[in-house]
Motif scaffolding. Structure first.
Motif, PDB file in Angstrom:
ATOM      1  N   TRP A 160       0.817  -1.216   0.000  1.00 54.19           N
ATOM      2  CA  TRP A 160       0.000   0.000   0.000  1.00 54.19           C
ATOM      3  C   TRP A 160       0.848   1.262   0.000  1.00 54.19           C
ATOM      4  CZ3 TRP A 160       0.503   3.505   3.889  1.00 54.19           C
ATOM      5  CH2 TRP A 160       0.852   3.072   5.175  1.00 54.19           C
ATOM      6  N   VAL A 161       2.079   1.187   0.481  1.00 57.08           N
ATOM      7  CA  VAL A 161       2.958   2.357   0.405  1.00 57.08           C
ATOM      8  C   VAL A 161       3.246   2.704  -1.054  1.00 57.08           C
ATOM      9  CG1 VAL A 161       5.269   3.216   0.917  1.00 57.08           C
ATOM     10  CG2 VAL A 161       3.977   2.004   2.678  1.00 57.08           C
ATOM     11  N   LEU A 162       3.526   1.677  -1.872  1.00 60.92           N
ATOM     12  CA  LEU A 162       3.780   1.914  -3.295  1.00 60.92           C
ATOM     13  C   LEU A 162       2.514   2.312  -4.047  1.00 60.92           C
ATOM     14  CD1 LEU A 162       6.256  -1.025  -4.079  1.00 60.92           C
ATOM     15  CD2 LEU A 162       6.786   1.388  -3.644  1.00 60.92           C
ATOM     16  N   LEU A 163       1.378   1.730  -3.665  1.00 64.41           N
ATOM     17  CA  LEU A 163       0.127   2.066  -4.352  1.00 64.41           C
ATOM     18  C   LEU A 163      -0.279   3.516  -4.128  1.00 64.41           C
ATOM     19  CD1 LEU A 163      -2.048  -1.143  -3.819  1.00 64.41           C
ATOM     20  CD2 LEU A 163      -1.057  -0.306  -5.952  1.00 64.41           C
ATOM     21  N   THR A 164       0.039   4.077  -2.964  1.00 61.75           N
ATOM     22  CA  THR A 164      -0.304   5.480  -2.720  1.00 61.75           C
ATOM     23  C   THR A 164       0.513   6.432  -3.584  1.00 61.75           C
ATOM     24  OG1 THR A 164       1.257   5.516  -0.853  1.00 61.75           O
ATOM     25  CG2 THR A 164      -1.063   5.064  -0.355  1.00 61.75           C
ATOM     26  N   LEU A 165       1.670   5.965  -4.076  1.00 65.80           N
ATOM     27  CA  LEU A 165       2.478   6.801  -4.966  1.00 65.80           C
ATOM     28  C   LEU A 165       1.951   6.786  -6.401  1.00 65.80           C
ATOM     29  CD1 LEU A 165       6.030   5.707  -3.761  1.00 65.80           C
ATOM     30  CD2 LEU A 165       4.899   7.872  -3.255  1.00 65.80           C
ATOM     31  N   LEU A 166       1.120   5.803  -6.730  1.00 65.10           N
ATOM     32  CA  LEU A 166       0.686   5.613  -8.110  1.00 65.10           C
ATOM     33  C   LEU A 166      -0.165   6.766  -8.647  1.00 65.10           C
ATOM     34  CD1 LEU A 166       0.916   3.621 -10.429  1.00 65.10           C
ATOM     35  CD2 LEU A 166      -1.112   2.451  -9.553  1.00 65.10           C
ATOM     36  N   PRO A 167      -1.187   7.262  -7.943  1.00 65.41           N
ATOM     37  CA  PRO A 167      -1.990   8.353  -8.513  1.00 65.41           C
ATOM     38  C   PRO A 167      -1.175   9.602  -8.804  1.00 65.41           C
ATOM     39  CG  PRO A 167      -3.124   7.357  -6.656  1.00 65.41           C
ATOM     40  CD  PRO A 167      -1.747   6.815  -6.645  1.00 65.41           C
ATOM     41  N   GLY A 168      -0.279   9.977  -7.888  1.00 69.18           N
ATOM     42  CA  GLY A 168       0.536  11.166  -8.115  1.00 69.18           C
ATOM     43  C   GLY A 168       1.475  11.011  -9.284  1.00 69.18           C
ATOM     44  N   ALA A 169       2.082   9.823  -9.426  1.00 66.97           N
ATOM     45  CA  ALA A 169       2.997   9.601 -10.547  1.00 66.97           C
ATOM     46  C   ALA A 169       2.255   9.633 -11.882  1.00 66.97           C
ATOM     47  CB  ALA A 169       3.706   8.259 -10.360  1.00 66.97           C
ATOM     48  N   LEU A 170       1.085   9.012 -11.947  1.00 67.43           N
ATOM     49  CA  LEU A 170       0.318   9.019 -13.192  1.00 67.43           C
ATOM     50  C   LEU A 170      -0.200  10.411 -13.529  1.00 67.43           C
ATOM     51  CD1 LEU A 170      -1.701   5.699 -12.740  1.00 67.43           C
ATOM     52  CD2 LEU A 170       0.233   6.113 -14.271  1.00 67.43           C
ATOM     53  N   CYS A 171      -0.607  11.152 -12.505  1.00 65.73           N
ATOM     54  CA  CYS A 171      -1.089  12.512 -12.753  1.00 65.73           C
ATOM     55  C   CYS A 171       0.047  13.418 -13.222  1.00 65.73           C
ATOM     56  CB  CYS A 171      -1.740  13.068 -11.490  1.00 65.73           C
ATOM     57  SG  CYS A 171      -2.592  14.644 -11.719  1.00 65.73           S
ATOM     58  N   GLY A 174      -5.454   4.289 -11.040  1.00 73.13           N
ATOM     59  CA  GLY A 174      -4.451   4.346  -9.983  1.00 73.13           C
ATOM     60  C   GLY A 174      -5.026   4.766  -8.651  1.00 73.13           C
ATOM     61  N   LEU A 175      -5.987   5.684  -8.691  1.00 73.77           N
ATOM     62  CA  LEU A 175      -6.622   6.120  -7.457  1.00 73.77           C
ATOM     63  C   LEU A 175      -7.435   4.994  -6.829  1.00 73.77           C
ATOM     64  CD1 LEU A 175      -7.092   8.549  -5.597  1.00 73.77           C
ATOM     65  CD2 LEU A 175      -9.048   9.155  -7.010  1.00 73.77           C
ATOM     66  N   ARG A 176      -8.136   4.244  -7.654  1.00 72.57           N
ATOM     67  CA  ARG A 176      -8.897   3.115  -7.132  1.00 72.57           C
ATOM     68  C   ARG A 176      -7.981   2.064  -6.530  1.00 72.57           C
ATOM     69  NH1 ARG A 176     -14.134   0.991 -10.066  1.00 72.57           N
ATOM     70  NH2 ARG A 176     -14.153   0.077  -7.981  1.00 72.57           N
ATOM     71  N   ALA A 177      -6.844   1.831  -7.157  1.00 66.49           N
ATOM     72  CA  ALA A 177      -5.889   0.860  -6.616  1.00 66.49           C
ATOM     73  C   ALA A 177      -5.310   1.335  -5.285  1.00 66.49           C
ATOM     74  CB  ALA A 177      -4.764   0.612  -7.623  1.00 66.49           C
ATOM     75  N   ALA A 178      -5.053   2.644  -5.181  1.00 65.20           N
ATOM     76  CA  ALA A 178      -4.491   3.178  -3.934  1.00 65.20           C
ATOM     77  C   ALA A 178      -5.495   3.117  -2.797  1.00 65.20           C
ATOM     78  CB  ALA A 178      -4.032   4.618  -4.160  1.00 65.20           C
ATOM     79  N   LEU A 179      -6.772   3.267  -3.120  1.00 63.66           N
ATOM     80  CA  LEU A 179      -7.803   3.262  -2.080  1.00 63.66           C
ATOM     81  C   LEU A 179      -8.380   1.877  -1.826  1.00 63.66           C
ATOM     82  CD1 LEU A 179      -9.802   6.519  -2.906  1.00 63.66           C
ATOM     83  CD2 LEU A 179      -7.820   6.202  -1.412  1.00 63.66           C
TER      84      LEU A 179
END
Length: 417
Positions: free
Chosen positions: A128-139, A168-173
């Motif tokens: 989940w630490v890596l998944l929270t980085l995903l929306p920001g990186a994609l944006c 990415g946001l759905r994956a992070a949440l």
């Protein structure tokens, strides 16, 4: 003559015996009424009253059997309205000591409940630490693509980027401290869980889309436009605010860490508390401090994104929207879904209504409909309208959270999502 006298002797003896028994009852303080069936049942009633916890165990048998520790039983009792004052009727000083006895006396093995120091607390996990980085990186990649392309390729980049950021946001949440834990509850048949979840996602995306396009549309509508679709830049006739959206996407990282911090500290205080009021008093400043920490992190991200992209940071509306989304997610994670859904729906409807009134004011004789929105937009700018709406929604959820997230039932140990 002897017959009558002999027949009277038994009556005299019986009356004498009755008077003697009456005198004995008067001296001992007893009577034959004490031997009535109701009196004979009184010792058994007293024996039942000696163990008042037994009835409570029967009423909450399922809770006690599936509980993993005494803290979960305490949270369940608190959710059913049993307070420390109620626990006194069961000869316990608080709900926690009552829950410990119920845990030991339930169908579990006869072992003492775990000590507060032994309580298992969720830790930070790599996934989940890596998944929270995903929306920001994609944006960030999408914003860079919009800056480097023009014309038809820019539209393709915008569509693909919006889809990638949403996934990415759905994956992070979906996992970690921002992942909604499974909760029991009756769901209306007309609104199955999948439909309700989809509705909440659409509302959240609508709020983010308004942060991206809404202010530019409202500003152009007040001026008599817009004359065409958005151009994807911040200096066009319909400007696009990419800095606030990028900051909100990057804010998934501090949001997840703040939620994790709040969960861990709240469970520690739940294990150390000896009363519901004591626990609520200790968790309330923790909730407010976590909320303030997230706002500080979001403010710093807004400053950085605004400086890098050379756009207005839009602190007011972005901070209010970020606060609204964080509080809604915290409440949803801890099982309180109704209030976030209602507030998010109301905020989205209010923002849509504000934009619609400007367009409706162009109709003959309907200019008064656009007067409030035009006045606010001309006095404080178009960003003041979503800021006020989101601030009202965030304040409502904050007041609700200080009452619900400070309950022991909101922090029952149910495993890591």
């Amino acid at each position: 003559m002897s017959g009558p006298r002999e027949s009277g002797r038994p009556g005299t003896a019986e009356s004498t015996r009755a008077r003697a028994e009456a005198d004995t009852d008067a001296l001992t303080g007893t009577s034959r009424a004490a031997e009535s069936p109701a009196a004979r049942r009184q010792p058994s009633a007293r024996r039942l009253a000696v163990d008042p916890v037994k009835t409570l165990l029967h009423q909450h048998r399922e809770l006690c059997e599936r509980a993993v520790d005494a803290l979960e039983i305490a949270a369940g009792l608190e959710a059913h309205g049993i307070t420390d004052r109620t626990a006194a009727r069961f000869r316990h000083r608080d709900v926690f000591s009552l829950a410990e006895e119920m845990y030991v006396r339930s169908s579990h093995e006869k072992e003492p409940p775990p000590r507060p120091a032994d309580a298992a607390l969720p830790g930070a996990r790599t996934d989940w630490v890596l998944l929270t980085l995903l929306p920001g990186a994609l944006c960030a990649a999408t914003v860079a693509g919009l800056r480097l392309t023009h014309g038809q390729p820019r539209l393709a980049v915008a569509v693909v980027g919006a889809l990638a950021v949403s996934l990415g946001l759905r994956a992070a949440l979906a996992r970690g401290p921002l992942g909604a834990a499974a909760r029991t509850g009756a769901v209306p048949a007309a609104h199955p869980p999948g439909a309700r979840t989809l509705t909440r996602w659409l509302i959240a995306y609508a709020l983010i889309a308004y942060a991206l396009l809404g202010d530019g549309f409202l500003d152009a509508a007040v001026a008599g436009g817009p004359d065409g679709p958005p151009g994807g830049s911040a200096d066009g006739p319909w400007p696009v605010a990419t800095a606030p959206v990028l900051a909100l996407a990057l804010a998934c990282v501090p949001a997840a860490w703040c939620a994790h911090l709040f969960t861990v500290r709240a469970r520690r205080r739940l294990a150390a508390s000896r009363g519901l009021e004591e626990f609520a008093a200790s968790v309330r400043p923790l909730l407010l401090g976590t909320f303030a920490l997230y706002l500080c992190a979001l403010g710093a991200l807004l400053a950085v994104c605004g400086a890098v992209l050379h756009e207005p940071a839009a602190y007011a509306r972005a901070l209010c929207l970020g606060a609204l989304l964080l509080l809604a997610r915290l409440l949803t994670v801890h099982g309180f879904t109704r209030a976030p859904a209602l507030v998010l729906t109301a905020v989205a409807a209010a923002e849509a209504a504000a934009a619609a009134t400007v367009l409706a004011g162009r109709l003959p004789g309907a200019g008064f409909l656009a007067t409030p929105v035009r006045t606010l937009a001309e006095a404080w700018g178009p960003g003041s309208i979503p800021a006020l709406i989101c601030a009202a929604g965030a304040l409502t959820l904050l007041m609700h959270a200080t009452r619900t997230l400070t309950r022991a039932s909101a922090h029952a140990s149910r495993g890591e999502p």
